[in-house]
Write an enzyme that holds these catalytic residues in place. Structure first.
Site, short mmCIF file in Angstrom:
data_model
loop_
_atom_site.label_atom_id
_atom_site.label_comp_id
_atom_site.label_asym_id
_atom_site.label_seq_id
_atom_site.Cartn_x
_atom_site.Cartn_y
_atom_site.Cartn_z
N GLY A 252 0.82 -1.22 0.00
CA GLY A 252 0.00 0.00 0.00
C GLY A 252 0.85 1.26 0.00
CD GLN B 43 -7.56 -0.39 7.02
OE1 GLN B 43 -8.43 -1.19 7.38
NE2 GLN B 43 -6.30 -0.51 7.41
N GLY C 5 -2.12 -6.37 -0.15
CA GLY C 5 -2.52 -7.76 0.08
C GLY C 5 -2.76 -8.12 1.54
CG HIS C 6 -0.30 -6.55 4.94
ND1 HIS C 6 -0.46 -6.12 6.23
CD2 HIS C 6 0.16 -5.49 4.24
CE1 HIS C 6 -0.09 -4.85 6.32
NE2 HIS C 6 0.29 -4.44 5.12
CB THR D 64 12.63 -10.17 -10.60
OG1 THR D 64 13.80 -9.90 -11.37
CG2 THR D 64 12.13 -11.57 -10.90
CB CYS E 162 2.19 3.83 11.13
SG CYS E 162 1.34 2.77 9.98
C1 LIG Z 1 -1.94 -0.36 5.86
C2 LIG Z 1 -2.28 0.86 5.08
C3 LIG Z 1 -1.37 1.41 4.16
C4 LIG Z 1 0.01 0.82 3.96
O1 LIG Z 1 -0.01 -0.43 3.37
P1 LIG Z 1 1.32 -1.35 3.43
O2 LIG Z 1 1.03 -2.47 2.49
O3 LIG Z 1 1.46 -1.80 4.84
O4 LIG Z 1 2.45 -0.49 2.97
C5 LIG Z 1 -1.76 2.52 3.45
N1 LIG Z 1 -2.97 3.08 3.63
C6 LIG Z 1 -3.87 2.59 4.49
C7 LIG Z 1 -5.20 3.24 4.61
C8 LIG Z 1 -3.55 1.46 5.26
O5 LIG Z 1 -4.44 0.99 6.14
#
Ligand SMILES: *Cc1c(COP(=O)(O)O)cnc(C)c1O
Length: 394
Positions: A71, A179, A200-201, A237, A325
């Site tokens: 993200g 989100q 993805g996570h 890659t 964060c």
């Molecule tokens: C978690 C999150 C991100 C960052 O995503 P990552 O894959 O952890 O870098 C960005 N924006 C929002 C709204 C998020 O909840």
């Protein structure tokens, strides 16, 4: 009892369906997706299938999906890429005060590069007013970046309305939908977005992989220079296992969205109502119903959020005091300050974010443990003592 995990806005457990399609990519289909030979072609096939799946889940075309490392990268690419590609047209960017730091810190960095950024305020629920967006547009505006749903308080923003405005003014529109994707319906055409970030996570896929949707024709600079991967727009890659896992997780989340949302909303509202009923001096942060199905965010007066977290952790419950964060720093959340909470109340905030795997028993356990913890902490709080004395004097 096993640990109770209610920090799904920070990250989620990987879905078995995602893991099972990833594992062969580390073994048999380990090819470089850019290689011409059969080993490479096999990997490429899986990756392009994944791209079609992701595109279908967003109402996009497959060639508008670019895989990234997550993200944060998608947000950085979208915003810096749009800013630099359009700087001859203007230097003004519109965003909001409650964006994720991947957006806010990118915009702050762009200010140092000569761009001008408007950080729109939000109302008490964290809602952005589309009229404010329209009023902020000038002849210099080249990009609007507004999140679909807030990661701390769960508020769902009026993205389709903002998209209409952006389109009417011919301004590029980026949406951090990290989100939202997998949790609520997302359609790039219904929303009129030109750029959309996902990760993805956050929907039971693997970590370290995300995607950026780039509408055909949208002017965006290349972010990562090097090889010709991702149609020459993002070198390195390809992370085939991650990409395949992301697509499988997204497909699962989108296929079960309504059912999952119903279940999570039921648990969410049980938690919210239980906390507000059982614990005095608490308030719900975020919108009462324009909120993510799995988000609970409450402020508990006379209590430190960090202390609350540590006690919950000891009781076997994983929660968050806001966004992952910012935990570890003592600054109150920028989102809670933006919705108008005073510092001391913002400090005593708790986020419980659910997945479809959470259960009613877990919610009941939290509702049993949390009031006891709050009572213990308040008994030690000088602020609470002061409050009780003041009440007595009245
Ligand atoms: C978690 C999150 C991100 C960052 O995503 P990552 O894959 O952890 O870098 C960005 N924006 C929002 C709204 C998020 O909840």
């Amino acid at each position: 009892m096993d640990r109770i995990y209610m920090d799904n806005a920070a990250t989620t457990a990987i879905a078995p369906e995602a893991l099972s399609v990833m594992l062969p990519c580390f073994g048999l289909t380990y090819g470089n997706a850019s290689s011409i030979h059969a080993t490479g072609r096999e990997a490429r096939q899986k990756m392009e299938d994944a791209r079609r799946t992701v595109a279908a889940c967003l109402g996009a075309k497959a060639n508008e999906i670019y895989f990234t490392s997550g993200g944060s990268e998608s947000d950085n690419w979208a915003i810096k890429g749009a800013a630099f590609a359009n700087k001859k047209k203007g230097n003004h960017i519109i965003t909001s005060q409650i964006e994720h730091h991947a957006v806010l810190h990118t915009c702050e960095w762009l200010e140092k590069q000569g761009f001008e950024v408007t950080y729109l305020p939000v109302d008490e629920y964290g809602l952005i007013n589309p009229e404010d967006v329209e009023k902020a547009i000038t002849d210099q505006t080249i990009l609007i970046s507004i999140m679909a749903a807030n990661n701390e308080i769960g508020t769902i923003e009026p993205i389709a309305e903002i998209g209409k405005i952006a389109k009417a003014h011919k301004v590029l529109f980026h949406c951090d939908a990290v989100q939202a994707v997998g949790a609520i319906p997302v359609d790039v055409n219904d929303w009129n977005v030109d750029l959309l970030s996902l990760s993805g996570h956050k929907f039971h896929g693997p970590k370290g992989v995300g995607a950026l949707y780039i509408r055909t024709g949208a002017k965006v600079e290349t972010f990562m220079h090097g090889g010709a991967q991702e149609r020459g727009r993002r070198a390195t890659t390809e992370n085939v296992p991650g990409i395949v896992g992301l697509a499988a997780a997204l497909y699962k989340a989108c296929s079960n969205m309504e059912e999952n949302a119903c279940k999570m909303m039921m648990l969410r509202d049980k938690l919210i109502n239980g906390i507000l009923e059982k614990i005095p001096h608490t308030r719900l942060n975020g919108h009462p119903f324009k909120r993510l199905p799995g988000n609970v965010n409450v402020s508990v007066r006379f209590v430190e959020g960090e202390a609350l977290l540590l006690r919950l952790d000891l009781a076997g419950i994983s929660a968050s005091s806001g966004s992952a964060c910012t935990s570890g720093s003592l600054d109150p959340s920028h989102v809670l300050l933006a919705i108008g909470l005073p510092h001391e109340i913002a400090h005593g905030s708790l986020r419980l974010s659910l997945a479809d795997t959470n259960t009613e028993e877990e919610v009941e356990e939290v509702l049993r443990v949390l009031p006891e913890i709050v009572t213990t902490l308040r008994d030690m709080s000088p602020l609470y003592e002061l409050y009780l004395e003041e009440e007595k004097a009245k």
